[in-house]
Design a protein around this motif. Sequence first.
Motif, PDB file in Angstrom:
ATOM      1  N   LEU A 195       7.413   5.785  10.769  1.00 29.15           N
ATOM      2  CA  LEU A 195       6.348   5.040  10.125  1.00 29.15           C
ATOM      3  C   LEU A 195       5.774   5.823   8.954  1.00 29.15           C
ATOM      4  N   TYR A 196       5.505   7.086   9.193  1.00 27.93           N
ATOM      5  CA  TYR A 196       4.844   7.870   8.154  1.00 27.93           C
ATOM      6  C   TYR A 196       5.801   8.293   7.044  1.00 27.93           C
ATOM      7  N   ARG A 197       7.038   8.555   7.422  1.00 31.00           N
ATOM      8  CA  ARG A 197       7.973   9.138   6.465  1.00 31.00           C
ATOM      9  C   ARG A 197       8.247   8.198   5.298  1.00 31.00           C
ATOM     10  N   GLU A 198       8.213   6.915   5.551  1.00 33.49           N
ATOM     11  CA  GLU A 198       8.603   6.014   4.482  1.00 33.49           C
ATOM     12  C   GLU A 198       7.514   5.944   3.414  1.00 33.49           C
ATOM     13  N   VAL A 199       7.233   4.763   2.998  1.00 36.84           N
ATOM     14  CA  VAL A 199       6.340   4.574   1.860  1.00 36.84           C
ATOM     15  C   VAL A 199       4.908   5.055   2.116  1.00 36.84           C
ATOM     16  N   ILE A 200       4.533   5.058   3.399  1.00 33.25           N
ATOM     17  CA  ILE A 200       3.132   5.221   3.726  1.00 33.25           C
ATOM     18  C   ILE A 200       2.522   6.511   3.180  1.00 33.25           C
ATOM     19  N   MET A 201       3.183   7.637   3.429  1.00 26.63           N
ATOM     20  CA  MET A 201       2.620   8.909   2.989  1.00 26.63           C
ATOM     21  C   MET A 201       2.534   8.981   1.467  1.00 26.63           C
ATOM     22  N   GLU A 202       3.554   8.409   0.824  1.00 29.57           N
ATOM     23  CA  GLU A 202       3.582   8.460  -0.638  1.00 29.57           C
ATOM     24  C   GLU A 202       2.370   7.728  -1.220  1.00 29.57           C
ATOM     25  N   HIS A 203       2.079   6.569  -0.677  1.00 30.60           N
ATOM     26  CA  HIS A 203       0.933   5.805  -1.171  1.00 30.60           C
ATOM     27  C   HIS A 203      -0.401   6.410  -0.740  1.00 30.60           C
ATOM     28  N   TYR A 204      -0.385   7.051   0.441  1.00 31.12           N
ATOM     29  CA  TYR A 204      -1.615   7.667   0.940  1.00 31.12           C
ATOM     30  C   TYR A 204      -2.007   8.829   0.023  1.00 31.12           C
ATOM     31  N   LYS A 205      -0.982   9.602  -0.372  1.00 31.17           N
ATOM     32  CA  LYS A 205      -1.258  10.757  -1.229  1.00 31.17           C
ATOM     33  C   LYS A 205      -1.524  10.341  -2.671  1.00 31.17           C
ATOM     34  N   ASN A 206      -0.833   9.300  -3.114  1.00 30.80           N
ATOM     35  CA  ASN A 206      -0.975   8.859  -4.510  1.00 30.80           C
ATOM     36  C   ASN A 206      -1.338   7.382  -4.564  1.00 30.80           C
ATOM     37  N   PRO A 207      -2.541   7.077  -4.210  1.00 34.21           N
ATOM     38  CA  PRO A 207      -2.920   5.665  -4.131  1.00 34.21           C
ATOM     39  C   PRO A 207      -2.901   4.986  -5.503  1.00 34.21           C
ATOM     40  N   ARG A 208      -2.356   3.772  -5.547  1.00 30.69           N
ATOM     41  CA  ARG A 208      -2.278   3.016  -6.806  1.00 30.69           C
ATOM     42  C   ARG A 208      -3.499   2.104  -6.955  1.00 30.69           C
ATOM     43  N   GLY A 263     -11.960   2.740  -1.132  1.00 32.94           N
ATOM     44  CA  GLY A 263     -12.529   2.867   0.203  1.00 32.94           C
ATOM     45  C   GLY A 263     -12.011   4.101   0.906  1.00 32.94           C
ATOM     46  N   HIS A 264     -12.238   4.148   2.191  1.00 31.91           N
ATOM     47  CA  HIS A 264     -11.709   5.278   2.948  1.00 31.91           C
ATOM     48  C   HIS A 264     -11.302   4.825   4.341  1.00 31.91           C
ATOM     49  N   GLY A 265     -10.456   5.628   4.932  1.00 34.90           N
ATOM     50  CA  GLY A 265      -9.960   5.279   6.257  1.00 34.90           C
ATOM     51  C   GLY A 265      -8.722   6.087   6.566  1.00 34.90           C
ATOM     52  N   CYS A 266      -7.978   5.642   7.566  1.00 32.29           N
ATOM     53  CA  CYS A 266      -6.790   6.384   7.972  1.00 32.29           C
ATOM     54  C   CYS A 266      -5.658   6.115   6.983  1.00 32.29           C
ATOM     55  N   SER A 267      -4.545   6.817   7.163  1.00 30.51           N
ATOM     56  CA  SER A 267      -3.439   6.713   6.221  1.00 30.51           C
ATOM     57  C   SER A 267      -2.852   5.305   6.187  1.00 30.51           C
ATOM     58  N   ILE A 268      -2.802   4.656   7.335  1.00 31.77           N
ATOM     59  CA  ILE A 268      -2.224   3.307   7.395  1.00 31.77           C
ATOM     60  C   ILE A 268      -3.088   2.344   6.577  1.00 31.77           C
ATOM     61  N   CYS A 269      -4.379   2.482   6.759  1.00 24.03           N
ATOM     62  CA  CYS A 269      -5.325   1.600   6.085  1.00 24.03           C
ATOM     63  C   CYS A 269      -5.281   1.818   4.570  1.00 24.03           C
ATOM     64  N   CYS A 270      -5.397   3.070   4.161  1.00 26.68           N
ATOM     65  CA  CYS A 270      -5.464   3.366   2.723  1.00 26.68           C
ATOM     66  C   CYS A 270      -4.137   3.085   2.032  1.00 26.68           C
ATOM     67  N   SER A 271      -3.031   3.447   2.690  1.00 25.08           N
ATOM     68  CA  SER A 271      -1.738   3.220   2.032  1.00 25.08           C
ATOM     69  C   SER A 271      -1.454   1.730   1.926  1.00 25.08           C
ATOM     70  N   SER A 272      -1.828   0.969   2.955  1.00 21.34           N
ATOM     71  CA  SER A 272      -1.511  -0.466   2.900  1.00 21.34           C
ATOM     72  C   SER A 272      -2.346  -1.157   1.820  1.00 21.34           C
ATOM     73  N   ALA A 273      -3.521  -0.614   1.530  1.00 24.42           N
ATOM     74  CA  ALA A 273      -4.323  -1.162   0.430  1.00 24.42           C
ATOM     75  C   ALA A 273      -3.635  -0.884  -0.908  1.00 24.42           C
ATOM     76  N   SER A 274      -3.075   0.305  -1.031  1.00 29.71           N
ATOM     77  CA  SER A 274      -2.372   0.685  -2.248  1.00 29.71           C
ATOM     78  C   SER A 274      -1.117  -0.171  -2.444  1.00 29.71           C
ATOM     79  N   VAL A 275      -0.334  -0.312  -1.370  1.00 29.78           N
ATOM     80  CA  VAL A 275       0.885  -1.127  -1.427  1.00 29.78           C
ATOM     81  C   VAL A 275       0.532  -2.576  -1.784  1.00 29.78           C
ATOM     82  N   LEU A 276      -0.553  -3.051  -1.224  1.00 32.72           N
ATOM     83  CA  LEU A 276      -1.014  -4.411  -1.508  1.00 32.72           C
ATOM     84  C   LEU A 276      -1.176  -4.636  -3.007  1.00 32.72           C
ATOM     85  N   THR A 277      -1.872  -3.719  -3.658  1.00 33.56           N
ATOM     86  CA  THR A 277      -2.168  -3.945  -5.075  1.00 33.56           C
ATOM     87  C   THR A 277      -0.883  -3.996  -5.891  1.00 33.56           C
ATOM     88  N   GLU A 278       0.041  -3.083  -5.581  1.00 31.02           N
ATOM     89  CA  GLU A 278       1.301  -3.072  -6.329  1.00 31.02           C
ATOM     90  C   GLU A 278       2.107  -4.333  -6.094  1.00 31.02           C
TER      91      GLU A 278
END
Lengths: 143, 401
Positions: free
Chosen positions: A7-20, A62-77
Amino acid sequence: MSQLENLYREVIMEHYKNPRNKGLVNDPSYTTIHIKNPSCGDDITVQSKLVGNYIDDCRQDGHGCSICCSSASVLTETMIGKTKEQAQLIATNYLKMVKNQPFDETIDLEEASVYTGIRQFPARVKCASIAWMAFLDTLKKEE
Amino acid sequence: MENRYRNDFPKLHQEGYVYLDSAATSLKPQSVIDAVTHYNQHLSANVHRGVYFESYEATRLYEESRQIIAEFIGSQIEEIVYTRGATGALNFVATAYGLPTLQEGDEIIVSELEHHSQLLPWQAVCAKTKAKLIYLPLNAQGRITVDGFKQVLSSKTKIVALTYVSNVFGFLTPVEEIIKLAHQVNAVVVLDAAQAIQHVTIDVKKLDVDFLAFSGHKMLGPTGIGVLYGKKQLLSRLEPIEYGGDMNDAVGKYTSEWKDIPHRFEAGTMPIAEVIGLGEAVKYLKHVGLDQIEHDTTRLYRYTVQQLKKIDGIQIYNEFSDAGIIAFNLIGVHPHDAASFYAEQQVCLRAGHHCAQLVIQWLGIEACLRASMYFYNTFHDCDQFIKTTKEAVSFFKSVGF
């Protein structure tokens, strides 16, 4: 460590670290929705701007866990450049997918498809959902 | 070393299950489960009503539980009111006592350690009465101290609503002195004992506390049942907040009369099986002994904190808990991310703000992890927790946190 690692290895960490598209704009042509997950403190705001029938811009903060923040970033893209109908279809399908409900697999969820792994972690479904729910609400509010 | 109580808890028979969330709810021993089942299977009759054997027996057990609980905290039987839980009990005090007695300018002393159940009812009462919430200053560790209490106590203080043991830090409040001081200004003291009743010997008469609330399910009992202790002379003055069956003496067309305390506060059919289960839970606690429970829990806690401190990348927020609670975080990892890692290893702990958002704000963090232990845990459980924590730290580092 299998499932969590995948779960973490894929897109999630990338977006969590570099939110779009992070950071909100103070612009009345955007529709803004703020959602909180009171059980864990996730706190996300999503903005969308429609020009004609197209999502011209989508922003998040916003703020939250990695799943929450990364999914917000992926959403926008995912959403920028889509028509309103496409965007609604993708978001509704995405939400069904993470909730482990039947969904239309022919619809391309693009990067967001990695969140299929969330189904293994029912306690985290809400984390993956709130930004997407907020986005759908911006479209509704628009109407 | 074998834990001689472990076998009494069926949930602990599950291979590899490490339960460190007892501050959220405790596990239930077989005797409690059996008592609940006995009622449902063999009695299943209402109380205070029927004249047949089953109803009589259910009533006897229902009232026997009250006696067992009264003895456990040193109260009179009629001072024990059954509620839905500590939340129900504290809401009752706020509504039945606070609302009619408070006036504009009166003050209620609370702290940032309060669970939402001891905070929101008072906020609501303040909004209606224009009374004011006054926060006592916590010390640097996050403890309620007598000095801090003295700083806010005044002739305006009418109610002191504090936690007995914090559900995030596990810190014990110096209640004896606080109660004495509060009574000097004629303030009424309401204690939230939801995290204390299972750890500390409580004698309500010696304490001279006015109201005290606790939940059954954190003290080995069933969910859905809790207790409000109130001094007889206070309870007798209160109007019921719920009206209905069983709480009345005589019903007329336009006015009616209520039963004596405590029954006037127990309208409708109460959770009878759960009441009986709670009585059984108290018997079990007495059988083990609160001193023994504290001794065993403290030993596990100290060992675990010492091991945890050795791990790089961990922040502990309450190194000196009095109730086996560790509040901590993996530095740089959101607690919800961390908790999923623990969950995969069957290590059960809590992540979030623990229904105590003011504590979390006081700490200046978003949320934290909480591991809480009880006497049925073992050093093996603690070792599993430590091992999983080490693995979690390196896992989150490896994926880029």
